[in-house]
Each structure stands twice: as structure tokens, then as C-alpha cells.
Design a protein around this motif. Structure first.
Motif, PDB file in Angstrom:
ATOM      1  N   LEU A  57       0.846  -1.193   0.000  1.00 11.64           N
ATOM      2  CA  LEU A  57       0.000   0.000   0.000  1.00 11.64           C
ATOM      3  C   LEU A  57       0.881   1.243   0.000  1.00 11.64           C
ATOM      4  CD1 LEU A  57      -2.833  -0.809   2.594  1.00 11.64           C
ATOM      5  CD2 LEU A  57      -2.999  -0.812   0.097  1.00 11.64           C
ATOM      6  N   GLU A  83      -0.946   7.133   0.778  1.00 13.36           N
ATOM      7  CA  GLU A  83      -2.342   7.557   0.775  1.00 13.36           C
ATOM      8  C   GLU A  83      -3.265   6.406   1.186  1.00 13.36           C
ATOM      9  OE1 GLU A  83      -5.723   9.214  -2.385  1.00 13.36           O
ATOM     10  OE2 GLU A  83      -3.608   9.141  -2.958  1.00 13.36           O
ATOM     11  N   SER A  84      -2.994   5.215   0.655  1.00 14.03           N
ATOM     12  CA  SER A  84      -3.810   4.045   0.986  1.00 14.03           C
ATOM     13  C   SER A  84      -3.606   3.614   2.432  1.00 14.03           C
ATOM     14  CB  SER A  84      -3.474   2.888   0.044  1.00 14.03           C
ATOM     15  OG  SER A  84      -3.684   3.255  -1.296  1.00 14.03           O
ATOM     16  N   VAL A 136      -5.870   5.643   4.561  1.00 18.03           N
ATOM     17  CA  VAL A 136      -7.246   5.163   4.443  1.00 18.03           C
ATOM     18  C   VAL A 136      -7.437   3.884   5.253  1.00 18.03           C
ATOM     19  CG1 VAL A 136      -8.974   4.238   2.847  1.00 18.03           C
ATOM     20  CG2 VAL A 136      -7.600   6.217   2.178  1.00 18.03           C
ATOM     21  N   TYR A 164      -8.672  -4.408   3.623  1.00 19.03           N
ATOM     22  CA  TYR A 164      -7.326  -4.305   3.047  1.00 19.03           C
ATOM     23  C   TYR A 164      -7.282  -4.919   1.653  1.00 19.03           C
ATOM     24  CZ  TYR A 164      -2.570  -5.963   2.141  1.00 19.03           C
ATOM     25  OH  TYR A 164      -1.368  -6.264   1.549  1.00 19.03           O
ATOM     26  N   LEU A 197      -8.965  -2.708  -0.834  1.00 13.42           N
ATOM     27  CA  LEU A 197      -8.198  -1.484  -1.085  1.00 13.42           C
ATOM     28  C   LEU A 197      -7.007  -1.768  -2.000  1.00 13.42           C
ATOM     29  CD1 LEU A 197      -7.854   1.511  -0.498  1.00 13.42           C
ATOM     30  CD2 LEU A 197      -6.604   0.905   1.586  1.00 13.42           C
ATOM     31  N   LYS A 207      -8.262  -2.255  -5.521  1.00 17.62           N
ATOM     32  CA  LYS A 207      -8.653  -0.967  -6.099  1.00 17.62           C
ATOM     33  C   LYS A 207      -7.431  -0.175  -6.566  1.00 17.62           C
ATOM     34  CE  LYS A 207     -10.788   3.453  -4.833  1.00 17.62           C
ATOM     35  NZ  LYS A 207     -11.351   4.260  -3.723  1.00 17.62           N
ATOM     36  N   ARG A 208      -6.396  -0.109  -5.722  1.00 14.90           N
ATOM     37  CA  ARG A 208      -5.206   0.659  -6.077  1.00 14.90           C
ATOM     38  C   ARG A 208      -4.454   0.024  -7.244  1.00 14.90           C
ATOM     39  NH1 ARG A 208      -3.869   4.135  -6.816  1.00 14.90           N
ATOM     40  NH2 ARG A 208      -1.785   4.514  -5.970  1.00 14.90           N
TER      41      ARG A 208
END
Length: 384
Positions: A189, A192-193, A196, A231, A234, A237-238
Motif C-alpha cells: 500500500l 495515501e492508501s 485510508v 485491506y 483497497l 482498487k489501487r
């Protein structure tokens, strides 16, 4: 009032001259037709059984509609998006392989072969009775798989819990849980992630903690499970965002499945405000990833590729150069590893026993120091 008039008119249409409900009469007529006395006793019992099954199915559907309506809007959107993504043909139901992919999209990712086999078995069992439409996916597949993964991971979670329960009071506070969270929910990650994810974790902790801000094992297990789901979603998504931004193919992304997001962040930070990397910046990243060639000749070849391949400004080309550097490093290590394996394989069986494997770990400085690490490595050894 118009609504009252309409309501009265509807009621009048549903009763006969004697005031009996036409709706109830229709249901009784349907029942009598299904249970016709002209049939045999066996056929009447079968008809009754089918009728009861139909009624139960209708009641179950009605209850599921109510439960689904009560779900948070974001949760409903996630479920719908995941199901539609895998329902490529728009037929309204999913086969077992698509169910497993859909579960992964929602964060229910299997991490071992055993977990995959068990999850697949659950999906097959549910799909065996009837087609798995959206409602069955939401209210049968997802809850059952969630419970299954909790059960399969219970032993390892207990080891984690005990390792961090330093005062042995059978509770963990927020700081103790944060230490475990960093091990489970921060890999691959970017910054920024991470922000979050940490916010999500903090909210989940406060949701499951008791009034004193502590978690017992049951609460801790659910906290980690929900955090891992968040997690996994996320990270997915990234990764997709990186692929879409830089035009990275699925095949290339799979080669860097555990590092794509952080590699993109490193590439972006190394470029800074400039348009492209220079060789010094690129070689610094090679050192960071442990793949800078040792020989001047190999470094020279890679530097030529860097100058002529576009990896200084394009992340997709940058990944190709990283792969080339890793291939050279793998070739260099292959001979050394073969020699090491043959030395450790004292009985010449062509495979390593657990004792020989332990010697290997000590040789490369990876011998486990704690009981929990020993158990994990033993489990990993047994799996392979």
C-alpha cells in the motif's frame, strides 16, 4: 382524501357480495386444485410438500428483500458491483469459479490451498441445490464463507493473540492490535492508501471493542477478519488504478502482484517534480529492490537498456527493466542455490527433510526465533 378513496376501492375489489375476501378464496382454490381428492394419497402428499416448499421459498425471498433493504447503501453497491462484474453474460447467476472470484473482489481472499479447497467446496454445495443468483450469493455464499475462513484461521489467530497479550489478561488494547494490524494490513500500500486503511482499522476497533477499549479473542478475530477484507479490497482498487493510469497489462501486473502499488509510488517519488528518472535515481531503486547487478558489465548493459527503453519516464517500461534486472540476478543465484541444495541434501534423496531445511534457514540467517514463527514455518513446509 384521494388515498383513502383508492384504498377503499381496492378493498371493495377484493371482496364478494357477502364480504368474503376474494384473495383468500383464490388461495383456497389454488390449494384445493393442488390437493385434488381425485389423486392418490401419495400424489396429494407430494403436492402438499411442493406447495409448502414454494411458500417457504416465497417467505425466504420476502425476508431477504427486507434484510437487503436494511444494509448500508455502500455495502449494497459493493455487492451489486462485484456480482455484475463476474456475471459477464448477464444471466443473473454465477458458476462456482465466478463465485470464488466474486468473493475475492469483496475481500474474502484465500491464502492457502486448504482455504481455497474448503471455500470451493462450500460454493459447490450451495450451487448443487439451485442456481446461485444475487440473493443466494449475498445471504448464503458470503456468510458461509466468512464463517469458514474464521474457523480455518482460528488457530493462527490465537497464536497471534497470545503473542501480543503481554500481560496475559486475555484482552488486547488498541496499541497492541495496531502492532498486529501492521503485519496483516499494510503490505503493498502507498502512503495515501495506508492512511485510508488505518482510519478503517481504527473505526473497526472502536466498533468491536468493549467499554474499556479492549478486545477479547472473539472480538479480535472479527476485527482482523474485517480489516483484512477492507485491506484486500483497497489493494485491488489501487492496483486497478495503477494499471489504468499507466497501461499495465494484467499479465505484467500479476508478475508484481505483491508490490505493484508500492513500486509505482517509489517510481513517482523518485521522479519528483521532474519528467523522467536519471540513471542515478534508477540505480537507487534497483538497490532498494535488491537487483542492482554486481558486475560492471551487467550494469553497463542495463544502463544501455535504461537509456534506450523509455523506463526513465514510463512506469510500464520501468517494470520491464526491473524484470530484466531480476532475471539476471536469478541466473546468478541459480548456480549458488543448486550447490547449496546439494550440500544440504545429505542423503541424496533429491528433497530436503525438515532437519535439513532448518540448516538451510540458519545458513541464510532466517532461522525462526519465536515459537509462533517456528509453527508458521512448519506449516509452510508441510504445505509444500
Amino acid at each position: 382524501d384521494d388515498d383513502v378513496v383508492k384504498e377503499d376501492a381496492a378493498k371493495e375489489e377484493c371482496v364478494d357480495e357477502q364480504g368474503n375476501s376474494l384473495v383468500l378464496q383464490g388461495r383456497r382454490s389454488e390449494l384445493l386444485q393442488r390437493l385434488s381428492l381425485h389423486g392418490t394419497r401419495t400424489s396429494r402428499l407430494q403436492s402438499l410438500s411442493m406447495l409448502c416448499a414454494d411458500r417457504q421459498k416465497q417467505q425466504r425471498r420476502a425476508m431477504r428483500k427486507i434484510k437487503y433493504a436494511m444494509l448500508p447503501e455502500q455495502k449494497k453497491q459493493e455487492l451489486c458491483a462485484a456480482f455484475r462484474k463476474r456475471d459477464v453474460a448477464s444471466v443473473g447467476f454465477l458458476a462456482v469459479p465466478d463465485l470464488i472470484l466474486c468473493l475475492a473482489d469483496l475481500g474474502h481472499v484465500t491464502t492457502t490451498q486448504r482455504e481455497y479447497k474448503e471455500v470451493k467446496a462450500v460454493c459447490e454445495e450451495i450451487a448443487e441445490t439451485d442456481e446461485v443468483d444475487f440473493a443466494r450469493f449475498v445471504f448464503e455464499v458470503v456468510p458461509n464463507v466468512r464463517r469458514l475462513l474464521l474457523s480455518l484461521r482460528e488457530e493462527s489467530m490465537r497464536l497471534e493473540f497470545r503473542a501480543f497479550d503481554q500481560d496475559r489478561n486475555k484482552y488486547l488494547d488498541e496499541s497492541e492490535c495496531e502492532a498486529i494490524y501492521e503485519r496483516f494490513c499494510t503490505h503493498n500500500l502507498d502512503q495515501e492508501s495506508l492512511d485510508v486503511m488505518f482510519t478503517e482499522f481504527t473505526n473497526l476497533f472502536r466498533k468491536f471493542a468493549d467499554k474499556e477499549g479492549r478486545l477479547d479473542f472473539a472480538g479480535f478475530q472479527v476485527l482482523i477478519a474485517r480489516s483484512q477484507e477492507a485491506y484486500n479490497k483497497l489493494v485491488a482498487k489501487r492496483k486497478l488504478e495503477v494499471q489504468n493510469t499507466w497501461g499495465v497489462s494484467d499479465e505484467t501486473a500479476q508478475l508484481h502482484v505483491e508490490e505493484l502499488v508500492v513500486m509505482c509510488e517509489s517510481f513517482t517519488l523518485a521522479r519528483g517534480s521532474g519528467f523522467a528518472l536519471d540513471w542515478t535515481q534508477f540505480s537507487g531503486l534497483l538497490i532498494e529492490y535488491g537487483v542492482l547487478p554486481r558486475s560492471k558489465r551487467d550494469q553497463g548493459q542495463l544502463q544501455w537498456m535504461f537509456a534506450n527503453g523509455g523506463g526513465s519516464s514510463d512506469f510500464k517500461e520501468f517494470l520491464k527493466l526491473i524484470n530484466a534486472a531480476r532475471e539476471r540476478e536469478d541466473q546468478r543465484l541459480a548456480g549458488r542455490l543448486k550447490d547449496m541444495f546439494e550440500r544440504l541434501d545429505q542423503d541424496g534423496s533429491g528433497s530436503l527433510e525438515i532437519q535439513e531445511f532448518a540448516v538451510l534457514l540458519g545458513t541464510v540467517g532466517l532461522q525462526p526465533k519465536f515459537r509462533t514463527e517456528q509453527l508458521k514455518l512448519r506449516s509452510l513446509f508441510d504445505e509444500f
